[in-house]
Design a protein around this motif. Structure first.
Motif, short mmCIF file in Angstrom:
data_model
loop_
_atom_site.label_atom_id
_atom_site.label_comp_id
_atom_site.label_asym_id
_atom_site.label_seq_id
_atom_site.Cartn_x
_atom_site.Cartn_y
_atom_site.Cartn_z
N HIS A 26 0.84 -1.21 0.00
CA HIS A 26 0.00 0.00 0.00
C HIS A 26 0.87 1.26 0.00
O HIS A 26 0.58 2.21 -0.72
N ASN A 137 -5.88 4.33 -3.26
CA ASN A 137 -5.39 2.99 -2.97
C ASN A 137 -6.08 2.33 -1.77
O ASN A 137 -5.62 1.30 -1.28
N HIS A 144 -6.54 -2.87 2.19
CA HIS A 144 -5.36 -2.47 1.42
C HIS A 144 -4.07 -2.60 2.24
O HIS A 144 -2.99 -2.67 1.68
N HIS A 145 -4.18 -2.67 3.54
CA HIS A 145 -3.01 -2.81 4.40
C HIS A 145 -2.48 -4.24 4.45
O HIS A 145 -1.43 -4.50 5.00
#
Length: 178
Positions: A26, A137, A144-145
């Motif tokens: 990310h 993102n 997303h992490h």
């Protein structure tokens, strides 16, 4: 003075630990997005990519009964505050220009309004670029992490972005001198 690169930042144990904790993939994707936004908006690509790469360096984890609890995390989130301080200290330690380190730290501090009661910020162009890159993102529930990227691939991507930033900075200098 030689420019501090993303690759050099990532080599430092503090960056490795905390950027990886928040999601290395990310961080890199956000830095690439910030580069593109910065070019379009006429913002310093070096500052934008550094702030975007480090924007989640203040993340921490919240668990309930041994399980990650996104809602508990969201209720108590101050990662931007912790991250701004951590990034500033790291950048100064690595030799970043003090004025630039402050601008980067402020962009990290203001990349989200999740910790503010009002939830509304007035951002300067660099801060807007970093916030937009992060938003681009994001995935629901912070997923997303959790994307994985190998160490080898991460280093190659950072080197690629470092080259792009260097080329852009050279082009800007050439335009100013002609």
């Amino acid at each position: 003075m030689q420019r501090l690169t993303l690759s050099k930042i990532y080599e430092h144990p503090i960056a490795k630990k905390y950027v990886a904790r928040a999601g290395l993939d990310h961080a890199i994707a956000t830095a690439f997005s910030a580069y593109d936004f910065a070019l379009r908006e006429g913002v310093d690509v070096d500052l934008a990519t550094k702030a975007a790469f480090l924007h989640d360096i203040g993340h921490y984890t919240w668990y309930r009964n041994g399980e990650w609890d996104f809602n508990l995390y969201a209720e108590n989130d101050i990662h931007a505050i912790k991250g701004a301080e951590r990034a500033h200290k790291l950048l100064i330690r690595l030799g970043e220009d003090r004025k630039s380190a402050k601008e980067i730290a402020l962009a990290i501090l203001l990349h989200t309004d999740s910790y503010l009661p009002q939830g509304h910020l007035h951002l300067d162009p660099l801060q807007q670029v970093v916030a937009l890159a992060d938003q681009e993102n994001e995935e629901p529930d912070g997923m997303h992490h959790y994307h994985h990227i190998s160490e080898e691939r991460a280093v190659l991507r950072l080197q690629q972005l470092d080259r792009r930033v260097e080329e852009s900075k050279t082009l800007q200098l050439d335009k100013k001198s002609s």
